[in-house]
Structures are given as structure tokens and as C-alpha cells.
Design an enzyme around this catalytic site. Sequence first.
Site, PDB file in Angstrom:
ATOM      1  N   GLY A 230       1.022  -0.943   0.275  1.00  0.00           N
ATOM      2  CA  GLY A 230      -0.209  -0.323   0.306  1.00  0.00           C
ATOM      3  C   GLY A 230       0.679   1.405   0.068  1.00  0.00           C
ATOM      4  N   SER A 231       0.181   2.862   1.155  1.00  0.00           N
ATOM      5  CA  SER A 231       0.878   3.963   0.597  1.00  0.00           C
ATOM      6  C   SER A 231       1.909   3.810   1.289  1.00  0.00           C
ATOM      7  CB  SER A 231      -0.269   4.492   0.570  1.00  0.00           C
ATOM      8  OG  SER A 231      -0.486   4.783   2.552  1.00  0.00           O
ATOM      9  N   THR A 232       3.552   4.503   1.374  1.00  0.00           N
ATOM     10  CA  THR A 232       4.126   4.890   1.848  1.00  0.00           C
ATOM     11  C   THR A 232       3.727   4.726   3.120  1.00  0.00           C
ATOM     12  OG1 THR A 232       5.423   5.259   0.038  1.00  0.00           O
ATOM     13  CG2 THR A 232       6.135   6.016   1.741  1.00  0.00           C
ATOM     14  N   VAL A 234       1.031   4.957   4.651  1.00  0.00           N
ATOM     15  CA  VAL A 234       0.786   3.643   6.065  1.00  0.00           C
ATOM     16  C   VAL A 234       2.117   2.804   6.535  1.00  0.00           C
ATOM     17  CG1 VAL A 234      -1.229   1.860   6.361  1.00  0.00           C
ATOM     18  CG2 VAL A 234      -1.349   4.337   5.246  1.00  0.00           C
ATOM     19  N   GLY A 235       2.673   2.823   5.551  1.00  0.00           N
ATOM     20  CA  GLY A 235       3.908   1.706   5.619  1.00  0.00           C
ATOM     21  C   GLY A 235       4.367   1.914   6.474  1.00  0.00           C
ATOM     22  N   GLU A 252       5.650  -3.278   0.282  1.00  0.00           N
ATOM     23  CA  GLU A 252       5.588  -3.179  -0.548  1.00  0.00           C
ATOM     24  C   GLU A 252       4.982  -2.038  -1.547  1.00  0.00           C
ATOM     25  OE1 GLU A 252       4.602  -6.963  -3.229  1.00  0.00           O
ATOM     26  OE2 GLU A 252       6.262  -7.432  -2.438  1.00  0.00           O
TER      27      GLU A 252
END
Length: 485
Positions: A230-232, A234-235, A252
Amino acid sequence: MAEQPSWSHAIHVDGGFRPPAAGGTIPVHDKFSGELLGAAGRAEAADVDAAAASALTAQRAWAALPYTERAEVLRRAAAALRDRAGLSELIMRETGGIAGKADYEIAAATGELTEAAALASRPVGEVLRTGHPGRFSVCERVPVGLVAAITPWNFPLVLAMRVIAPALALGNAVLLKPSPETPLSGGLVLGEVFAAAGAPPGVLQVLPGGEDVGRRLVEHPDVAMVHFTGSTAVGREIARTAGALLKKTSLELGGNNALVILDDADVTQAGMIGAWSSFHYQGQTCISAGRHIVDRAVADAYLSDLTARAAAVTVGDPLREGAGLGPIINDTQLARARRLLDEAVAGGAKVLTGGTNEGRYFRPTVVVDVPPDSELWTEEIFAPIAPVAVVDGDEQAVAVANATDYGLVSSVVGTDVHRATEVARRLDCAMVHVNDATPQDEPLAPFGGIGRSGLGGRSGGDANLEEFTERRWRTVAGGPAHYPY
């Protein structure tokens, strides 16, 4: 489309569908018409706890099975997925993708299962030399244990299967939280498929839900590994939490991917590659091209070809109009795309074609003179927008391509393959393609990113052995040991 009764208001735990503890639901809408397709159950933290307890017991028994039995379950799952009636249309309606995109997902997910079935029989250890006479020393790979998979809405079936199939093949159990946008094709369908394939109850649990479910999965003491796509942004939050808990993490994340067009490129071929790289599935993939970097010698011709291709694409409901592009997934994504484009235009960018939308149907857009500090140029777009910059020579092209904190994928297009390959070698990213589009994926290839595009290992092929197992050193002494005390 008829609703699948077993899905209604359900989560998938212990091999079957059941209502979540609190009884909440997630409505699922047709992205083209807006009509209600059905409702998944909305899991909460209590459901995560119950699923994890069940999965922990199931995983130990699953890992103890002969590899042949795990491989057979995966092969049966591949057959069940391939033969499942109505799945392509469900993916289309739930994701807003065209038929080709849905068919790709089914084929790719099936490929993940068949490759994972072969992975189950791979050697998982090596005999080590030892300086101790009579000692037998090995390094063996053992399952991680419980793997939490938090997956996105853009390619829900294949991105979930990319984790589930190899993780199960190697003896793990999986707790899957699909996106609330796509809890059916990205979640409950998979529960159904693996149940039909004879997977033991508990080895795959499907928990549709919101942020509370994701947070509980990351924090749960029995979850040994978190795999997030998902998004950076949230990561980063997941990395902070999992890092504090010393959990294995694979992230990822997004991309700001460069497509480099050299001065000897075949412009017609380059235009086709560029259009597919930026417009495929409304640009809603992490591996879409977000920056077209074009040598001045071919810039006018390239822009003419790319603009013509963008203008020729039909946008609408492919079930009714045979369209090449469907709608942006939701109003939040649409608003973000509009903001990025409008702010760039306010800063001096020029739209050559597109730039308009009717509801969530966004025209393929080509834009030039984009300010290099605008978010349209520096961030992931997730819309069918192709920003183009003109450069002078290979050195400047490489410098512009590398001027990003992301590092997922790039492509280089040029007639001289050796030269294009040398340019590709200089690009700072984890995946690079020569004379092909940026969206590429194969079950045997190591997929993942560096920088803001990823943290952790890779998915695919031999990389899955590293991803979903831990190394364990084991020795066996040939006789009594002798120590000073």
C-alpha cells in the site's frame, strides 16, 4: 450479479463463513453503476484475536504435514480459482477495471498458486562444514508462523495471492485483511477457494475491516510477520509499530516511476509503452509510470504520439460500452488526482489532452512543463496522468530519473539495446525494464522496492524462501560433549 449467500455479512474464520462478533458489515458497490453488490462482514479486534488463536493451532499442524499435501492443496486451489464462475465480472465491478485487467488477475493469481506448489518441494536447508569432529551441522529454514497480510484494492486478488500462496506453501498460516474497497475478490473469494481446495480450517483467515483490524494484526503478539502492500505513509506507521515489537516486516509501497525515452527510440513503440505505463487501469498501480523523461530530439514526435493515444481511449463502463478505462476507485482518489493536476497547472504546467472528468471517469491526460517541485512530479499519482519532461542527453535523463526518494521500477526505451541497458543499469530502483512498460510482474521474479518504495525482502521465486521462512542453525553431536564444568 447474484449475491453469493455465504458471503453476506460474513468473515472467513476456521474454514467457514460466519458473522463477525459485533455483527457489522462493509457494503460493496459496483464501481461503474454504484449499485450495491453485497456486504462483507466487518471484523473488529475481537475477531482478530479469535482468528489468531485458531490460526496458531492450525499452523503447527499444517507445517508438520508432508510437503506433498501442502502442494496438492495449492494445486486444487489453482483449479478452483481458474474454474470459478463469475469471478472476472466480480473483479470488474468491485475494482472498476476492464475485462482484460480482471482476466489478468485470475491468470496471475493462478500462476502464483502453481509456482507456490512447486516451492513447497524446494530444499529448505544446507549442510554446513564444522570444526567439531563428529558434529552434524545444518542450516534449515522453518516457517515464520503467523503471517498478517494487509492488501490493497487495486489488484486485490493477485496481490493477496502473492502473499498467501508462498506463505502457505512454506508452512505458515495467513491472517488476511483485504481493503474495505474490495473485500470480496480480494478476500472472501479466497476463503471460499481454499476451503474448496481442502485447506485445513484456520490456515487462512479472512478479516475484512478498517484501521482497527490492521492495527490489531500488526500488534498481535502471535503474529510473527506483517506483509503490507500500500501507501508509503501507512507503511511508515506499520514499520514504526512492528519495529518497536521486533516483528519481521515486509513493505511493498508506492512508486514515482520513471519512463526514459532515449533519442534513438522508435517513437511509435515508445508512445505505446508510455500510454500503457501511465493509463493502464486508470493509472492506479504502484508500478505505473509517473514521470516520462524524453530526450529533446524525439520529444515533439513522442508527445504527438502519446497525446493521440490518450485522446483515442474510450472511458466508461466496459460491461456496457467496451471501454478501455473505467472509473477512479472512489471520490477520495478522484479529489487527490484533481488537486495534483490543478496545482501543477496553476504552477505553469500545460495539459495537452485530457485533464477533465465526468464523475469518477477521468480522461487520460498528458501534461508538460510540470514544475519539478510540484506533487504531480514528485509523488505517486494513482490516476491516468502522464507528466512529461524534456531533457538533453543520457546524463541529464539519468539525473532526472534518479531525483526521487522512491525506488520501485523504471523503464528505458531505445533502439540501441546495449546503450539502453547501460542507461538502465544506472537507475536507482529495484526493478528496471528495457524497451517495455513499467507495469511488469511474474511469479518467479523478485518484486519489491527500495527507498520510499519498500522495506524488507522481495516477493516471487526464490525470494519467497527468504521472505516467508527463518533460518535456524541445528547441530547434532556424534558423542558425549566435554566441557570444563
